[in-house]
Design a protein around this motif. Structure first.
Motif, PDB file in Angstrom:
ATOM      1  N   ILE A 270      28.243 -18.206  41.984  1.00  0.00           N
ATOM      2  CA  ILE A 270      28.913 -17.473  40.924  1.00  0.00           C
ATOM      3  C   ILE A 270      27.919 -16.465  40.369  1.00  0.00           C
ATOM      4  N   GLU A 271      28.388 -15.301  40.025  1.00  0.00           N
ATOM      5  CA  GLU A 271      27.509 -14.279  39.463  1.00  0.00           C
ATOM      6  C   GLU A 271      27.456 -14.452  37.958  1.00  0.00           C
ATOM      7  N   LEU A 272      26.268 -14.760  37.459  1.00  0.00           N
ATOM      8  CA  LEU A 272      26.075 -14.979  36.034  1.00  0.00           C
ATOM      9  C   LEU A 272      25.137 -13.932  35.467  1.00  0.00           C
ATOM     10  N   ARG A 273      25.394 -13.538  34.222  1.00  0.00           N
ATOM     11  CA  ARG A 273      24.448 -12.695  33.511  1.00  0.00           C
ATOM     12  C   ARG A 273      23.235 -13.542  33.139  1.00  0.00           C
ATOM     13  N   SER A 274      22.114 -12.890  32.866  1.00  0.00           N
ATOM     14  CA  SER A 274      20.869 -13.627  32.658  1.00  0.00           C
ATOM     15  C   SER A 274      20.979 -14.616  31.504  1.00  0.00           C
ATOM     16  N   PHE A 275      21.653 -14.228  30.415  1.00  0.00           N
ATOM     17  CA  PHE A 275      21.749 -15.148  29.282  1.00  0.00           C
ATOM     18  C   PHE A 275      22.644 -16.333  29.605  1.00  0.00           C
ATOM     19  N   GLU A 276      23.652 -16.124  30.468  1.00  0.00           N
ATOM     20  CA  GLU A 276      24.506 -17.236  30.874  1.00  0.00           C
ATOM     21  C   GLU A 276      23.724 -18.221  31.740  1.00  0.00           C
ATOM     22  N   GLU A 277      22.886 -17.694  32.589  1.00  0.00           N
ATOM     23  CA  GLU A 277      22.079 -18.557  33.459  1.00  0.00           C
ATOM     24  C   GLU A 277      21.084 -19.383  32.650  1.00  0.00           C
ATOM     25  N   GLU A 278      20.553 -18.807  31.575  1.00  0.00           N
ATOM     26  CA  GLU A 278      19.580 -19.523  30.758  1.00  0.00           C
ATOM     27  C   GLU A 278      20.178 -20.803  30.172  1.00  0.00           C
ATOM     28  N   LEU A 279      21.466 -20.812  29.906  1.00  0.00           N
ATOM     29  CA  LEU A 279      22.107 -22.000  29.340  1.00  0.00           C
ATOM     30  C   LEU A 279      22.013 -23.202  30.273  1.00  0.00           C
ATOM     31  N   LEU A 280      21.877 -22.948  31.566  1.00  0.00           N
ATOM     32  CA  LEU A 280      21.751 -24.036  32.536  1.00  0.00           C
ATOM     33  C   LEU A 280      20.408 -24.758  32.428  1.00  0.00           C
ATOM     34  N   TYR A 281      19.420 -24.105  31.822  1.00  0.00           N
ATOM     35  CA  TYR A 281      18.078 -24.672  31.715  1.00  0.00           C
ATOM     36  C   TYR A 281      17.745 -25.088  30.281  1.00  0.00           C
ATOM     37  N   ASP A 282      18.684 -24.922  29.374  1.00  0.00           N
ATOM     38  CA  ASP A 282      18.449 -25.217  27.970  1.00  0.00           C
ATOM     39  C   ASP A 282      18.162 -26.706  27.772  1.00  0.00           C
ATOM     40  N   PRO A 283      17.041 -27.052  27.138  1.00  0.00           N
ATOM     41  CA  PRO A 283      16.703 -28.463  26.923  1.00  0.00           C
ATOM     42  C   PRO A 283      17.555 -29.060  25.803  1.00  0.00           C
ATOM     43  N   GLN A 284      18.091 -30.227  26.045  1.00  0.00           N
ATOM     44  CA  GLN A 284      18.916 -30.898  25.050  1.00  0.00           C
ATOM     45  C   GLN A 284      18.118 -31.978  24.329  1.00  0.00           C
ATOM     46  N   THR A 285      18.414 -32.175  23.087  1.00  0.00           N
ATOM     47  CA  THR A 285      17.915 -33.318  22.327  1.00  0.00           C
ATOM     48  C   THR A 285      19.119 -34.159  21.945  1.00  0.00           C
ATOM     49  N   SER A 286      19.093 -35.436  22.291  1.00  0.00           N
ATOM     50  CA  SER A 286      20.231 -36.327  22.071  1.00  0.00           C
ATOM     51  C   SER A 286      21.481 -35.739  22.728  1.00  0.00           C
ATOM     52  N   GLY A 287      21.350 -35.430  24.022  1.00  0.00           N
ATOM     53  CA  GLY A 287      22.459 -34.852  24.771  1.00  0.00           C
ATOM     54  C   GLY A 287      23.488 -35.891  25.192  1.00  0.00           C
ATOM     55  N   GLY A 288      24.505 -35.405  25.884  1.00  0.00           N
ATOM     56  CA  GLY A 288      25.591 -36.280  26.308  1.00  0.00           C
ATOM     57  C   GLY A 288      25.293 -36.994  27.612  1.00  0.00           C
ATOM     58  N   LEU A 289      26.203 -37.863  27.989  1.00  0.00           N
ATOM     59  CA  LEU A 289      26.122 -38.573  29.255  1.00  0.00           C
ATOM     60  C   LEU A 289      26.744 -37.730  30.354  1.00  0.00           C
ATOM     61  N   LEU A 290      26.137 -37.739  31.522  1.00  0.00           N
ATOM     62  CA  LEU A 290      26.717 -37.149  32.727  1.00  0.00           C
ATOM     63  C   LEU A 290      27.137 -38.312  33.612  1.00  0.00           C
ATOM     64  N   LEU A 291      28.433 -38.464  33.815  1.00  0.00           N
ATOM     65  CA  LEU A 291      29.019 -39.629  34.485  1.00  0.00           C
ATOM     66  C   LEU A 291      29.635 -39.232  35.807  1.00  0.00           C
ATOM     67  N   ALA A 292      29.346 -39.995  36.857  1.00  0.00           N
ATOM     68  CA  ALA A 292      29.959 -39.788  38.169  1.00  0.00           C
ATOM     69  C   ALA A 292      30.895 -40.955  38.445  1.00  0.00           C
ATOM     70  N   LEU A 293      32.139 -40.640  38.743  1.00  0.00           N
ATOM     71  CA  LEU A 293      33.133 -41.679  39.023  1.00  0.00           C
ATOM     72  C   LEU A 293      34.176 -41.130  39.979  1.00  0.00           C
ATOM     73  N   PRO A 294      34.978 -42.000  40.619  1.00  0.00           N
ATOM     74  CA  PRO A 294      35.991 -41.519  41.554  1.00  0.00           C
ATOM     75  C   PRO A 294      36.888 -40.461  40.916  1.00  0.00           C
TER      76      PRO A 294
END
Length: 329
Positions: A270-294
């Motif tokens: 996907i073509e992202l602008r630079s600021f949109e891409e930065e959100l993918l690397y943003d460090p979280q404090t007390s972030g959510g759960l990432l769950l994998a399920l069927p």
């Protein structure tokens, strides 16, 4: 510390060979798990942070929720917690420390655990966190290494807290807006999310914290020997976070998180602008759960999450058996 610096420092250390150590450091999981009996495994984790906000009570709550989250991400129940305190007692009023500890105490109590002591040192900057101990059945441990092809991925909190904290410090974002719109979610426990998730066939789980959504997704992909697709347009972001990146704000961790992901395979379809891409690397404090399920269970879990107050939960991707790594689409 950046994740690549830390992994380099640990390189070459021998691994424990105790057969009762069910989860160690081999897949960079959220906590260690040690079998005590056939029915009980002990979860051990520790975490402490510098103040993300100036308000000491919010600081205590956020840090405690962040620490406790590692027990939830392993599918466990927190039982006891120990305070870790670093505080400049010669420069700050002890009332500030009391409010930090009160925030931590209240969050531990909310989790149904017991605060049973701790350790403190005098330091140049306040730091606070918890060592948390919990339990889980040895046959029901969740790890970041169990995702299976065909799984859907669900995220239970928005992203973007890192840049918002920095923007408030820089005077670019109002603390009142952060307190009203964002801090209640950041400081919330992942307890409800995990209680609902345990009703389903969860294959893998991690909490999204300092390494950002891509860093923690990468750990899941490597541990599971899978490819993880992240659907960018499905990712939830905190109000104001995209705008802050667009205006040039960032964090001290984005560069290190990008370096971590760059060591492995990342495909951007996907073509992202630079600021949109930065959100993918943003460090979280007390972030959510990432769950994998069927995948066929994802809609039902999302409904349960929304019905029980986790209204920001979203399906954000899927797991495939393609090359090991990440794809953002």
């Amino acid at each position: 510390m950046g994740p690549t610096d830390l992994s380099d420092a640990l390189a070459g250390f021998s691994q424990p060979d105790d057969p009762n150590l069910l989860v160690g450091i081999e897949t960079s999981d959220d906590a260690a798990v040690y079998r005590v009996t056939d029915d009980i495994a002990m979860i051990n984790t520790v975490d402490f942070i510098t103040p993300p906000v100036d308000d000491p009570y919010w600081f205590g709550q956020i840090s405690a929720a962040n620490s406790i989250s590692d027990v939830y991400s392993m599918g466990g129940k927190p039982l006891t917690a120990l305070n870790l305190v670093m505080f400049p007692s010669k420069h700050l009023d002890m009332g500030v420390l009391r409010d930090i500890l009160r925030g931590g105490h209240d969050k531990v109590h909310e989790a149904g655990a017991s605060l049973v002591g701790g350790h403190s040192v005098d330091d140049n900057e306040p730091k606070y966190g918890l060592c948390v101990n919990g339990v889980v059945h040895p046959d029901r441990i969740l790890t970041n290494a169990g995702a299976k092809p065909g799984d859907a991925l669900i995220l239970t909190k928005p992203l973007g807290s890192g840049v918002l904290f920095n923007a408030v410090r820089a005077g670019k974002y109002e603390f009142s807006a952060l307190e009203r719109e964002t801090l209640p979610t950041i400081a919330s426990l992942n307890r409800t999310a995990m209680e609902q998730a345990l009703k389903y066939d969860i294959h893998a789980c991690t909490d999204v914290t300092g390494f950002g959504i891509l860093g923690h997704s990468l750990e899941m992909a490597l541990g599971s020997n899978t490819n993880i697709y992240i659907d960018y347009r499905s990712l939830p972001f905190y109000t104001g976070a995209p705008e802050m990146y667009k205006r040039g704000e960032t964090t001290g961790s984005n560069k290190a998180n990008r370096a971590l992901v760059a060591r492995n395979r990342l495909a951007m379809s996907i073509e992202l602008r630079s600021f949109e891409e930065e959100l993918l690397y943003d460090p979280q404090t007390s972030g959510g759960l990432l769950l994998a399920l069927p995948a066929e269970q994802a809609g039902l879990l999302l409904k349960d999450l929304h019905d029980n107050g986790v209204g920001v939960a979203a399906q954000v991707g899927e797991v495939t058996d393609e090359h090991v790594g990440l794809t953002v689409r």
